[in-house]
Motif scaffolding. Sequence first.
Motif, PDB file in Angstrom:
ATOM      1  N   UNK A  18       0.186  -6.676  54.884  1.00 54.11           N
ATOM      2  CA  UNK A  18      -0.582  -5.793  55.604  1.00 54.11           C
ATOM      3  C   UNK A  18      -0.827  -6.255  56.939  1.00 54.11           C
ATOM      4  N   UNK A  19      -0.556  -7.610  57.158  1.00 56.94           N
ATOM      5  CA  UNK A  19      -1.098  -8.094  58.592  1.00 56.94           C
ATOM      6  C   UNK A  19       0.037  -8.408  59.419  1.00 56.94           C
ATOM      7  N   UNK A  20       0.678  -7.003  59.528  1.00 58.37           N
ATOM      8  CA  UNK A  20       1.903  -6.995  60.366  1.00 58.37           C
ATOM      9  C   UNK A  20       1.987  -6.241  61.530  1.00 58.37           C
ATOM     10  N   UNK A  21       0.899  -5.655  61.887  1.00 56.93           N
ATOM     11  CA  UNK A  21       0.974  -4.874  63.181  1.00 56.93           C
ATOM     12  C   UNK A  21       0.408  -5.749  64.328  1.00 56.93           C
ATOM     13  N   UNK A  22       0.844  -5.321  65.358  1.00 55.94           N
ATOM     14  CA  UNK A  22      -0.149  -5.707  66.579  1.00 55.94           C
ATOM     15  C   UNK A  22      -0.748  -4.649  66.900  1.00 55.94           C
ATOM     16  N   UNK A  23      -2.099  -4.468  66.660  1.00 59.34           N
ATOM     17  CA  UNK A  23      -3.038  -3.511  66.662  1.00 59.34           C
ATOM     18  C   UNK A  23      -3.090  -2.987  68.302  1.00 59.34           C
ATOM     19  N   UNK A  24      -3.011  -1.899  68.566  1.00 57.10           N
ATOM     20  CA  UNK A  24      -3.220  -1.397  69.895  1.00 57.10           C
ATOM     21  C   UNK A  24      -4.497  -0.675  69.936  1.00 57.10           C
ATOM     22  N   UNK A  25      -5.415  -0.807  71.036  1.00 54.03           N
ATOM     23  CA  UNK A  25      -6.576  -0.181  71.259  1.00 54.03           C
ATOM     24  C   UNK A  25      -6.372   0.698  72.489  1.00 54.03           C
ATOM     25  N   UNK A  26      -6.206   2.056  72.374  1.00 52.20           N
ATOM     26  CA  UNK A  26      -6.011   3.012  73.512  1.00 52.20           C
ATOM     27  C   UNK A  26      -7.474   3.920  73.881  1.00 52.20           C
ATOM     28  N   UNK A  27      -7.581   4.007  74.926  1.00 55.52           N
ATOM     29  CA  UNK A  27      -8.877   4.788  75.579  1.00 55.52           C
ATOM     30  C   UNK A  27      -8.833   6.404  75.112  1.00 55.52           C
ATOM     31  N   UNK A  28      -9.664   6.995  74.433  1.00 48.15           N
ATOM     32  CA  UNK A  28      -9.531   8.264  74.173  1.00 48.15           C
ATOM     33  C   UNK A  28     -10.927   8.891  74.433  1.00 48.15           C
ATOM     34  N   UNK A  29     -11.369   9.050  75.564  1.00 53.09           N
ATOM     35  CA  UNK A  29     -12.631   9.534  75.767  1.00 53.09           C
ATOM     36  C   UNK A  29     -12.862  11.081  75.735  1.00 53.09           C
ATOM     37  N   UNK A  30     -11.992  11.872  75.899  1.00 53.78           N
ATOM     38  CA  UNK A  30     -12.035  13.304  75.600  1.00 53.78           C
ATOM     39  C   UNK A  30     -10.751  14.003  74.972  1.00 53.78           C
ATOM     40  N   UNK A  31     -10.633  15.192  74.716  1.00 55.74           N
ATOM     41  CA  UNK A  31      -9.730  15.977  73.870  1.00 55.74           C
ATOM     42  C   UNK A  31      -8.371  15.741  74.422  1.00 55.74           C
ATOM     43  N   UNK A  32      -8.323  15.634  75.710  1.00 51.42           N
ATOM     44  CA  UNK A  32      -6.887  15.597  76.282  1.00 51.42           C
ATOM     45  C   UNK A  32      -6.237  14.356  76.697  1.00 51.42           C
ATOM     46  N   UNK A  33      -7.161  13.222  76.315  1.00 50.45           N
ATOM     47  CA  UNK A  33      -6.380  11.753  76.401  1.00 50.45           C
ATOM     48  C   UNK A  33      -4.910  11.841  75.802  1.00 50.45           C
ATOM     49  N   UNK A  34      -4.227  11.328  76.617  1.00 49.67           N
ATOM     50  CA  UNK A  34      -2.881  10.968  76.106  1.00 49.67           C
ATOM     51  C   UNK A  34      -2.401  10.185  74.994  1.00 49.67           C
ATOM     52  N   UNK A  35      -3.434   9.264  74.730  1.00 50.08           N
ATOM     53  CA  UNK A  35      -3.312   8.455  73.533  1.00 50.08           C
ATOM     54  C   UNK A  35      -3.538   9.161  72.103  1.00 50.08           C
ATOM     55  N   UNK A  36      -4.135  10.444  72.260  1.00 45.60           N
ATOM     56  CA  UNK A  36      -4.436  11.241  71.085  1.00 45.60           C
ATOM     57  C   UNK A  36      -2.902  11.753  70.635  1.00 45.60           C
ATOM     58  N   UNK A  37      -2.212  12.072  71.834  1.00 48.97           N
ATOM     59  CA  UNK A  37      -0.690  12.691  71.238  1.00 48.97           C
ATOM     60  C   UNK A  37      -0.028  11.794  70.414  1.00 48.97           C
ATOM     61  N   UNK A  38      -0.130  10.240  71.058  1.00 43.94           N
ATOM     62  CA  UNK A  38       0.598   9.360  70.413  1.00 43.94           C
ATOM     63  C   UNK A  38       0.182   9.179  69.032  1.00 43.94           C
ATOM     64  N   UNK A  39      -1.245   8.958  68.903  1.00 38.31           N
ATOM     65  CA  UNK A  39      -1.679   9.102  67.548  1.00 38.31           C
ATOM     66  C   UNK A  39      -1.358  10.108  66.480  1.00 38.31           C
ATOM     67  N   UNK A  40      -1.413  11.382  67.180  1.00 39.50           N
ATOM     68  CA  UNK A  40      -1.269  12.527  66.168  1.00 39.50           C
ATOM     69  C   UNK A  40       0.530  12.192  65.865  1.00 39.50           C
ATOM     70  N   UNK A  41       1.446  11.779  66.636  1.00 37.19           N
ATOM     71  CA  UNK A  41       2.696  11.550  66.207  1.00 37.19           C
ATOM     72  C   UNK A  41       2.773  10.481  65.248  1.00 37.19           C
ATOM     73  N   UNK A  42       1.758   9.450  65.285  1.00 36.94           N
ATOM     74  CA  UNK A  42       2.124   8.341  64.422  1.00 36.94           C
ATOM     75  C   UNK A  42       1.388   8.794  62.843  1.00 36.94           C
ATOM     76  N   UNK A  43       0.395   9.813  62.867  1.00 37.42           N
ATOM     77  CA  UNK A  43      -0.151  10.479  61.626  1.00 37.42           C
ATOM     78  C   UNK A  43       1.049  11.214  61.079  1.00 37.42           C
ATOM     79  N   UNK A  44       1.872  11.797  61.699  1.00 36.29           N
ATOM     80  CA  UNK A  44       2.827  12.740  61.204  1.00 36.29           C
ATOM     81  C   UNK A  44       4.038  11.821  60.908  1.00 36.29           C
ATOM     82  N   UNK A  45       3.995  10.553  61.147  1.00 36.86           N
ATOM     83  CA  UNK A  45       4.956   9.729  60.550  1.00 36.86           C
ATOM     84  C   UNK A  45       4.312   8.952  59.652  1.00 36.86           C
TER      85      UNK A  45
END
Length: 389
Positions: A18-45
């Motif tokens: 389980x300890x195999x990720x390099x955990x990224x922390x990306x800012x997402x202060x509002x609904x249009x933050x680009x990191x949310x799109x990356x996160x949604x992509x990961x959820x879909x995968x």
Amino acid sequence: MNRFSDREPMGEKGAAEEHRFTTQVLPAVNASAPAITEAAERIRHGELVAFPTETVYGLGADGLNEEAVAKIFAAKGRPQDNPLILHIATLDMLDTLVKEVTPAQYSALQRLWPGPITFIFEKSDRVPERVTAGGSTVAIRMPTSEVARSLIAQAKTPIAAPSANRSGRPSPTTALDVLEDMDGRIPLILNGGACDIGVESTVVDVTEEPAVVLRPGYYPPSMLEKFFPGVHLDPALVLLNGSSPVSTEKSTSPEEGVAPPKSPGMKYRHYAPSAEVTIYIGEEKAVESRMIHDFYALSEKGKKVGFMVFAEAAKELSLLLPPEKAVIRSLGIEGRIDTMGQRIFQLLRELDRHHCDAIFVHGIEPVGYGVAIMNRLMKAAGGKSIYVS
Ligand code: AMP
Ligand code: MG
């Protein structure tokens, strides 16, 4: 990540892989933050993403993907019999997840959602059993947080998410708290700053008539009465001190022998830092002098004590007690219960980081939102409370 590799306790199954990720922390202060799109992509995968909500940070996965949901239990070390909440972005996502919503329930949902409140419905066949821990009901919430709703909307699927802590630890209310528990276990944390409320949602079972509050939260039953006439706390939660039963041998509370609550999550010892927590209940001055007395008894034995007290007491104790033995933190001005709610989990974690052996907390009267706050504190304390008069 390798810094975890050689200090896992023996016998923790699958911990190494389980300890195999390099955990990224990306800012997402509002609904249009680009990191949310990356996160949604990961959820879909089928991957896990931690994200902010107004209550606490959630550990999310595609709620319709059994394998993805299984990863939540593994990353948290969560017991398999503790079901998850599905998070939705819009009311139209509800229909396919539940068997039935009555017109009265529907109009209540329109008023209460988005918000810090979860409802239990009979589940539809579309909801995997893994989410509901094999049960016939499903918990659903539409969070207020725009970041959370944007993530769900972009992922185009309900997101199953418990609090993003390792099981049994205090719930995380900042991205740093999540990182502390999940570093190396998940690929991504969205950082939306500190949570506005800081205490998990109210859970209301609307499959019963009248409705029953299974977990107290920011919205107390009195506030829900006009939507759900007769709504009341699960009797297993209504106890002398407003706390709930805990399963721990350490419990010294009068709560033992009470029927287990219907929300499976409420039966576990929870929200607990490593330090031993004691709740002091009573008037400020009396509590303060009793805490000082108990502090000296412990510090004589070389112990370090953390204090979670109201602003006035924090000032006074800081002047009186040696800073290397006493770590003093304020719960805000007495009576400002929202501030106290925002700080409880944060401070339990912070005092753990200071390696306190014991934590003394000034409790409050269990009325309104205070029921939820005392419920969390009493669980962190394993029921250990002292009444001071
Ligand atoms: P967490 O997200 O970690 O705060 O945990 C979710 C809470 O919701 C736990 O206390 C669960 O027991 C409760 N919960 C989730 N699904 C159900 C359900 N179908 N019936 C009763 N309680 C539920
Ligand atoms: Mg939790």
